[in-house]
Write a protein that holds these residues in place. Structure first.
Motif, short mmCIF file in Angstrom:
data_model
loop_
_atom_site.label_atom_id
_atom_site.label_comp_id
_atom_site.label_asym_id
_atom_site.label_seq_id
_atom_site.Cartn_x
_atom_site.Cartn_y
_atom_site.Cartn_z
N ASP A 297 49.02 81.84 -4.13
CA ASP A 297 50.14 81.04 -4.62
C ASP A 297 50.40 79.84 -3.72
N GLU A 298 50.14 79.98 -2.42
CA GLU A 298 50.34 78.87 -1.50
C GLU A 298 49.37 77.73 -1.80
N VAL A 299 48.11 78.07 -2.06
CA VAL A 299 47.14 77.03 -2.40
C VAL A 299 47.48 76.39 -3.74
N LEU A 300 47.92 77.20 -4.69
CA LEU A 300 48.32 76.67 -6.00
C LEU A 300 49.45 75.66 -5.85
N ALA A 301 50.39 75.95 -4.97
CA ALA A 301 51.50 75.03 -4.72
C ALA A 301 51.00 73.73 -4.08
N GLU A 302 50.02 73.83 -3.19
CA GLU A 302 49.46 72.63 -2.58
C GLU A 302 48.72 71.78 -3.61
N MET A 303 47.99 72.42 -4.52
CA MET A 303 47.32 71.69 -5.60
C MET A 303 48.33 70.97 -6.47
N ASP A 304 49.45 71.63 -6.74
CA ASP A 304 50.52 71.02 -7.53
C ASP A 304 51.04 69.77 -6.84
N LYS A 305 51.29 69.87 -5.54
CA LYS A 305 51.82 68.75 -4.77
C LYS A 305 50.85 67.57 -4.78
N GLU A 306 49.58 67.86 -4.58
CA GLU A 306 48.57 66.79 -4.55
C GLU A 306 48.45 66.11 -5.91
N MET A 307 48.47 66.89 -6.98
CA MET A 307 48.33 66.31 -8.31
C MET A 307 49.52 65.42 -8.66
N ARG A 308 50.73 65.87 -8.35
CA ARG A 308 51.91 65.06 -8.65
C ARG A 308 51.87 63.71 -7.91
N ALA A 309 51.41 63.73 -6.68
CA ALA A 309 51.30 62.49 -5.92
C ALA A 309 50.28 61.55 -6.55
N GLU A 310 49.16 62.11 -7.02
CA GLU A 310 48.13 61.31 -7.65
C GLU A 310 48.61 60.70 -8.97
N VAL A 311 49.31 61.47 -9.77
CA VAL A 311 49.83 60.95 -11.04
C VAL A 311 50.79 59.80 -10.78
N GLU A 312 51.67 59.96 -9.81
CA GLU A 312 52.62 58.91 -9.49
C GLU A 312 51.92 57.65 -8.98
N ARG A 313 50.94 57.83 -8.10
CA ARG A 313 50.21 56.69 -7.54
C ARG A 313 49.44 55.93 -8.62
#
Length: 425
Positions: A297-313
């Protein structure tokens, strides 16, 4: 009473039932298309219900259209030992995904009938509505309602692409049952689900049974990029707000995130709708989906964080408006030790080759594990192919998984009685 080690299922009967069910929604390439709550899904449900009635079962249907076929035990007051899966398929689905778990459960009941074997606790086979999530998102919504993950109104209000709701379609096909869709109204003593692996590991390692110990967590997202549609000829490249360009860059970013967290991560963009979808118009609107999976679940949360940053950028670079919604999430699942042990015992009784596994796919068992002890049994599928019309399995694999299921269910059905407290004097 027959000794447990002497109980054998009828593999030929199980295979014949699978092939008969596969005629409903059969596709030219040998697969099936039975989308949830279509007329073809109704035909499959009707056939299953008739087979269960022929086997002496009583039928209960709840408000989400989940079907429970019950074979009574010596003590009807005990919570039932339940098995099952789903009858709905992908648009280009196979003959085994989901339906194997349902009909393996029916074969368990038919075998008990053949041998006049009476369990202590009742035994039930469940059909969970809309497991695939192909017509109505999210997946596993009805087992999720049962487990209290979603409320009933949410489940019934899910819409397909034509705007039809699950509640409306359940009414239309006659499977909007009167009973409460919550586990509180239908306690479960233990739950088992037999399934094809949907991956290549068991066949590659020449193993017949996978004992599923855990299941990956999942996050599903829906993303919309909005730019400006304009003429493909007169509009300079540096003046465009191309929504499809933004989506394409996110697809690449999602793939990079999956590779970054290898080997256990999975990251997929599986659906995309482009508007206006004309060859000489710059796309002004794109809808697409993202699917992340990982056993941590910790890695899944990190993937979520990275994806949201990419979408915004990416949206900011191109000048797009973006909307991102997480529509589905469950944490990684660890199946209950006594159920895993019961599966192992069933493997031992049958003498099958075996290995432990983590499920990469979501299953109804993942939600049932929140409200009852649960376990899963995997059998190989040829070349690891699933969600495909060419999905296939060998009859001996199918029979072996069902035999393990029989032994696991019987162990729990007869243990349940021992676990009940003595009545007060």
């Amino acid at each position: 009473m027959t000794a447990l080690q002497n109980l054998k299922i009828n593999g030929e009967r199980l295979w014949d039932s699978l092939m008969e069910m596969a005629k409903i929604g059969a596709t030219p390439k040998g697969g099936v298309c039975r989308l949830a709550l279509t007329d073809l899904d109704k035909q499959g449900r009707d056939l299953f219900v008739q087979w269960c009635k022929d086997a002496g079962c009583t039928i209960r249907v709840d408000k989400m259209g989940n079907i429970f076929a019950r074979r009574e035990g010596k003590n009807p007051a005990l919570p039932p030992i339940v098995t099952g899966s789903h009858l709905d398929s992908q648009p280009t689905g196979g003959r085994f995904d989901g339906v194997y778990g349902v009909l393996a459960g029916l074969e368990v009941i038919r075998t008990l009938n053949d041998l006049n074997y009476e369990t202590e606790a009742p035994v039930e086979v469940a059909v969970w509505t809309n497991e695939e999530g192909s017509r109505f998102a999210p997946a596993m919504v009805s087992s999720g309602v049962f487990a209290g993950v979603f409320d009933l109104d949410y489940g019934l209000s899910r819409k397909d692409q034509d705007g039809r709701t699950m509640g409306e379609e359940l009414e239309r096909i006659g499977y909007s049952g009167p009973d409460d869709a919550s586990h509180a109204a239908h306690p479960v003593g233990a739950y088992f689900e037999a399934h094809i692996e949907q991956g290549p590991i068991l066949e590659a390692e020449d193993k017949t049974i996978g004992v599923v110990t855990d299941a990956q967590g999942q996050r599903w997202y829906e993303v919309t990029f909005t730019g400006v549609e304009s003429h493909a000829g007169p509009t300079p490249m540096n003046r465009r707000k191309d929504a499809l360009l933004g989506a394409a860059r996110v697809v690449d970013a999602v793939n990079r995130i999956g590779l970054k967290h290898a080997p256990n991560a999975c990251a997929t963009v599986g659906m995309m709708t482009v508007y206006p979808n004309s060859r000489n118009v710059i796309p002004g609107n794109v809808f697409f989906t993202i699917d992340f999976r990982h056993p941590s679940d910790e890695v899944l949360a990190e993937m979520d964080k990275e994806m949201r940053a990419e979408v915004e950028r990416i949206a900011a670079e191109i000048g797009l408006e973006s909307q991102l919604e997480q529509i589905f999430y469950y944490k990684p699942v660890k199946f209950e030790e006594s159920c895993v042990a019961a599966v192992r015992k069933g493997v031992e009784e049958g003498g099958f080759s075996v290995r432990d596994m983590v499920s990469g796919a979501g299953h109804d068992a993942c939600y049932l594990a929140r409200v009852a002890p649960a376990g899963m049994i995997f059998v190989p599928c040829i070349d690891g192919i699933s969600h495909n019309e060419v999905e296939d399995a060998k009859p001996e694999w199918i029979a072996a998984g069902c035999e393990v299921l029989l032994h696991a269910m019987l162990q729990k059905a007869n243990e349940t009685a021992k676990a009940q407290p003595e009545p007060a004097e």
